[in-house]
Design an enzyme around this catalytic site. Structure first.
Site, PDB file in Angstrom:
ATOM      1  N   SER A 113       0.792  -1.226   0.000  1.00  0.00           N
ATOM      2  CA  SER A 113       0.000   0.000   0.000  1.00  0.00           C
ATOM      3  C   SER A 113       0.827   1.279   0.000  1.00  0.00           C
ATOM      4  O   SER A 113       1.592   1.512  -0.918  1.00  0.00           O
ATOM      5  CB  SER A 113      -0.960  -0.045   1.180  1.00  0.00           C
ATOM      6  OG  SER A 113      -1.888   0.996   1.070  1.00  0.00           O
ATOM      7  N   HIS A 114       0.725   2.058   1.065  1.00  0.00           N
ATOM      8  CA  HIS A 114       1.377   3.377   1.074  1.00  0.00           C
ATOM      9  C   HIS A 114       2.861   3.276   1.449  1.00  0.00           C
ATOM     10  O   HIS A 114       3.557   4.283   1.451  1.00  0.00           O
ATOM     11  CB  HIS A 114       0.661   4.295   2.053  1.00  0.00           C
ATOM     12  CG  HIS A 114       0.653   3.770   3.454  1.00  0.00           C
ATOM     13  ND1 HIS A 114      -0.185   2.756   3.854  1.00  0.00           N
ATOM     14  CD2 HIS A 114       1.400   4.076   4.526  1.00  0.00           C
ATOM     15  CE1 HIS A 114       0.049   2.478   5.129  1.00  0.00           C
ATOM     16  NE2 HIS A 114       1.003   3.270   5.564  1.00  0.00           N
ATOM     17  N   ASP A 279      -1.707   1.155  -3.753  1.00  0.00           N
ATOM     18  CA  ASP A 279      -2.648   0.147  -4.249  1.00  0.00           C
ATOM     19  C   ASP A 279      -4.014   0.722  -4.599  1.00  0.00           C
ATOM     20  O   ASP A 279      -4.959  -0.030  -4.842  1.00  0.00           O
ATOM     21  CB  ASP A 279      -2.778  -0.998  -3.241  1.00  0.00           C
ATOM     22  CG  ASP A 279      -3.314  -0.538  -1.904  1.00  0.00           C
ATOM     23  OD1 ASP A 279      -3.090   0.640  -1.538  1.00  0.00           O
ATOM     24  OD2 ASP A 279      -3.968  -1.336  -1.210  1.00  0.00           O
ATOM     25  N   ASP A 281      -6.348   2.457  -2.928  1.00  0.00           N
ATOM     26  CA  ASP A 281      -7.542   2.498  -2.074  1.00  0.00           C
ATOM     27  C   ASP A 281      -7.662   3.784  -1.259  1.00  0.00           C
ATOM     28  O   ASP A 281      -8.684   4.031  -0.651  1.00  0.00           O
ATOM     29  CB  ASP A 281      -7.639   1.248  -1.174  1.00  0.00           C
ATOM     30  CG  ASP A 281      -6.401   1.012  -0.330  1.00  0.00           C
ATOM     31  OD1 ASP A 281      -5.449   1.807  -0.419  1.00  0.00           O
ATOM     32  OD2 ASP A 281      -6.390   0.011   0.413  1.00  0.00           O
ATOM     33  N   ARG A 282      -6.616   4.609  -1.246  1.00  0.00           N
ATOM     34  CA  ARG A 282      -6.708   5.875  -0.508  1.00  0.00           C
ATOM     35  C   ARG A 282      -6.945   7.039  -1.453  1.00  0.00           C
ATOM     36  O   ARG A 282      -6.632   6.955  -2.636  1.00  0.00           O
ATOM     37  CB  ARG A 282      -5.409   6.163   0.235  1.00  0.00           C
ATOM     38  CG  ARG A 282      -5.077   5.151   1.279  1.00  0.00           C
ATOM     39  CD  ARG A 282      -3.848   5.580   2.034  1.00  0.00           C
ATOM     40  NE  ARG A 282      -3.602   4.625   3.098  1.00  0.00           N
ATOM     41  CZ  ARG A 282      -2.899   4.872   4.190  1.00  0.00           C
ATOM     42  NH1 ARG A 282      -2.356   6.058   4.341  1.00  0.00           N
ATOM     43  NH2 ARG A 282      -2.738   3.962   5.107  1.00  0.00           N
TER      44      ARG A 282
HETATM   45  C1  VG1 Z   1      -2.938   2.542   8.393  1.00  0.00           C
HETATM   46  C2  VG1 Z   1      -4.122   3.455   8.607  1.00  0.00           C
HETATM   47  C3  VG1 Z   1      -5.410   2.661   8.562  1.00  0.00           C
HETATM   48  C4  VG1 Z   1      -5.490   1.892   7.241  1.00  0.00           C
HETATM   49  C5  VG1 Z   1      -4.254   1.046   7.055  1.00  0.00           C
HETATM   50  C6  VG1 Z   1      -4.213   0.361   5.714  1.00  0.00           C
HETATM   51  O1  VG1 Z   1      -2.885   1.594   9.442  1.00  0.00           O
HETATM   52  O2  VG1 Z   1      -4.005   4.171   9.801  1.00  0.00           O
HETATM   53  O3  VG1 Z   1      -6.502   3.515   8.731  1.00  0.00           O
HETATM   54  O4  VG1 Z   1      -6.621   1.063   7.223  1.00  0.00           O
HETATM   55  O5  VG1 Z   1      -3.082   1.852   7.161  1.00  0.00           O
HETATM   56  O6  VG1 Z   1      -4.282   1.286   4.683  1.00  0.00           O
HETATM   57  P1  VG1 Z   1      -1.905   1.739  10.703  1.00  0.00           P
HETATM   58  O7  VG1 Z   1      -2.093   0.479  11.494  1.00  0.00           O
HETATM   59  O8  VG1 Z   1      -0.545   1.940  10.136  1.00  0.00           O
HETATM   60  O9  VG1 Z   1      -2.363   2.975  11.417  1.00  0.00           O
HETATM   61  V1  VG1 Z   1      -3.492   0.964   3.251  1.00  0.00           V
HETATM   62  O10 VG1 Z   1      -4.091   2.006   2.127  1.00  0.00           O
HETATM   63  O11 VG1 Z   1      -1.847   1.227   3.713  1.00  0.00           O
HETATM   64  O12 VG1 Z   1      -3.705  -0.632   2.977  1.00  0.00           O
HETATM   65 CO    CO Z   2      -3.671   1.435   0.322  1.00  0.00          CO
END
Ligand code: VG1
Ligand code: CO
Length: 543
Positions: A113-114, A279, A281-282
């Site tokens: 993801s990010h 990916d 979704d954000r």
């Molecule tokens: C982070 C965000 C959360 C999100 C997750 C996955 O998680 O805070 O809100 O659902 O990333 O997003 P964490 O545990 O690091 O706070 V993605 O777009 O990185 O799959």
């Molecule tokens: Co993502």
């Protein structure tokens, strides 16, 4: 049969976090590491033997290698067929859409993801179930358990499959269908939004800029925003998915989407600026010189949902993750629909969506989505905004300021302290946890605590219980602080501090966020001693 059984030994670190298993690429490249985890998914996932599996990723480094391995293992496992995106690409929301559209038993998304990519970056694997959503905790726990006891995996000994052309090939008797990664998703968007109204607005001179950050959304945004809606070529920038995201950090926030933010703050800003993550979704939504917080975006979409054909009948309810602001709660109350508060991570929305209790979901971390899939969906949010702008005919900033006048403003910020010493961060959070019971009545920087707890959630649909999801401290003036540790990082710990205050006075609502939150920011430091615990004077990212 060219199926091999390979002896292996368990790794002890294959516990999925907030969203899948994320590790450094080098970790995934260790012999058997990927295979062990994939075999654990195949063993635990229901209906995969003989059923359909959807497979794709965000194109980051190691995507191509992993896809070929997973195809061989799926064949060895007896998966009925695999739908794989052309060039191994599929965004997270597209995987969800394809699973649902084709009645698949599940899907595997290759993405961290990010998190940054490239040989020195991160790789990740997520498993989605038949409803199209992230595997719930019971399933991820079972995958982890399986990974702890695995002794062998099975893999077909075959050549790589050509993924560059659409069509069906067989791999040890298992059909592999290479599909257009965009088609199903684009068709779904057509059903939800008034594309002609948006196209007319664009033809009328409305300007937009979408920054795909060299991640997966480029091909989707080009197809929909430029080809379908007629935005001029070049409206979508950084549209080529690259294995290292061009060296950037594919996280659509004010720090990492720097170019877009500069454009939107400049004299020639287009009417809408948006970006999405690795990916897809954000989403980040910007107007000219105006940043829409994700919490406000959720509330705004809820209040204006009936502008879009897919939501013309109204919404059934809203769900937001706990750290997300209560802006959506105010809209839900006005609409007379329920609002649920869930732990962080999209997997907690699935049951509420499946049960028809909610239509819209959101997180403060740039995630918004609805029942159209079971994931958050970046481009969907952009199209939703465009649809509302086309109907309401006014600018982003004006509309959000109006929204605040009507509902009040939940002033909101998130501070991220990245890569801090894991033990120090753990000590800070644990120390605070121990003090929760004695906090009510105490004051910090003049703000008095009214309540404090360690957030736990009981799923109203299946009764499952999830604990230790973040420390909440409420103040008498309606302010709230949340402290939690990230579950997606791969290096050290990331501490997240979420700050929220309510501003009901229209005269003050347009003031800068940092100014409105200054007293609470000081209270957070006084309460938790962030500086002394982490050694950081400032957060790395402020949202
Ligand atoms: C982070 C965000 C959360 C999100 C997750 C996955 O998680 O805070 O809100 O659902 O990333 O997003 P964490 O545990 O690091 O706070 V993605 O777009 O990185 O799959
Ligand atoms: Co993502």
């Amino acid at each position: 049969m060219a199926i091999q059984t390979v002896a292996t030994q368990p790794f002890d670190d294959q516990k999925p976090g907030t969203s899948g298993l994320r590790k450094r690429v080098s970790r995934f490249q260790q012999p058997h590491y990927l295979e062990n985890f994939v075999q654990s998914i195949l063993d635990v996932g229901e209906g995969l033997r003989g059923g359909t599996l959807v497979l794709g990723g965000d194109g980051r480094y190691y995507n191509q290698t992993a896809i070929q391995t997973i195809l061989r293992m799926a064949a060895a496992h007896g998966v009925g067929r695999v739908l794989v995106g052309r060039d191994g690409l599929l965004s997270t929301p597209a995987v969800s859409a394809v699973i649902r559209e084709h009645g698949a038993a599940g899907g595997i998304v290759l993405s961290a993801s990010h998190n940054p990519g490239g040989p020195d970056g991160d790789f990740g694997i997520k498993f989605n179930t038949a409803n199209g959503g992230p595997a719930p905790e019971a399933v991820t726990d079972a995958i982890y358990q399986r990974s702890r006891e695995i002794a062998e995996y099975r893999i077909a000994d075959t050549a790589d499959i050509d993924l560059t052309r659409e069509g069906t090939t067989e791999l040890e008797g298992m059909p592999v269908e290479v599909i257009d990664p965009v088609a199903d998703y684009a068709a779904l968007m057509e059903r939800l939004f008034d594309m002609d109204a948006i196209a007319a607005m664009i033809a009328d001179g409305f300007r937009l800029r979408f920054d795909a950050m060299h991640a997966i959304t480029g091909p989707y945004a080009r197809r929909l925003l430029e080809e379908r809606l007629g935005a001029p070529a070049g409206s979508v920038v950084n549209a080529e998915p690259l294995p290292d995201f061009g060296g950037g950090h594919p996280d659509p926030n004010l720090v990492h989407a720097r170019e877009l933010v500069a454009l939107m703050n400049g004299p020639d800003a287009p009417d809408l600026g948006a970006a999405s993550d690795g990916d897809g979704d954000r989403n980040m939504i910007l107007g000219p010189r105006f940043f829409v917080t994700p919490s406000d975006s959720l509330a705004f979409l809820a209040a204006n949902a009936t502008c879009a054909p897919g939501y013309a009948g109204g919404i059934r309810g809203i769900a937001r993750s706990m750290p997300t602001s209560a802006a959506a709660d105010r809209v839900a109350e006005a609409l007379g629909v329920p609002c649920y508060e869930t732990p962080t991570g999209w997997k907690f929305f699935g049951n509420l969506l499946d049960a028809g209790r909610v239509t819209l979901c959101g997180e403060e971390s740039f995630g918004t989505g609805s029942g159209h899939v079971r994931e958050k969906d970046g481009l969907w949010a952009v199209l939703f905004w465009l649809n509302i702008l086309a109907v309401r005919g006014r600018g982003v900033g004006d509309l959000v300021r109006d929204h605040w006048q009507r509902f009040g403003r939940n002033v909101y910020s998130r501070y991220d302290y990245e890569g801090v010493d894991a033990e120090a961060a753990g000590r800070m959070v644990e120390g605070l946890r121990q003090r929760l019971a004695e906090l009510p009545g105490q004051s910090f920087n003049g703000l008095t605590v009214s309540a404090a707890d360690d957030f736990a959630y009981t799923d109203p649909v299946d009764g499952s219980r999830t604990e230790h999801q973040g420390l909440r401290v409420f103040f008498e003036g309606g302010e709230r602080l949340v402290f939690r540790l990230s579950g997606t990082g791969t290096e050290g710990a990331t501490l997240r501090v979420y700050l929220e205050a309510f501003e009901g006075n229209p005269e003050r609502q347009a003031r800068p966020t940092a100014e409105l939150l200054a007293p609470l920011t000081a209270a957070a430091e006084a309460l938790a001693g962030i500086r002394s615990h982490t050694g950081r004077a400032e957060p790395d990212v402020i949202t």
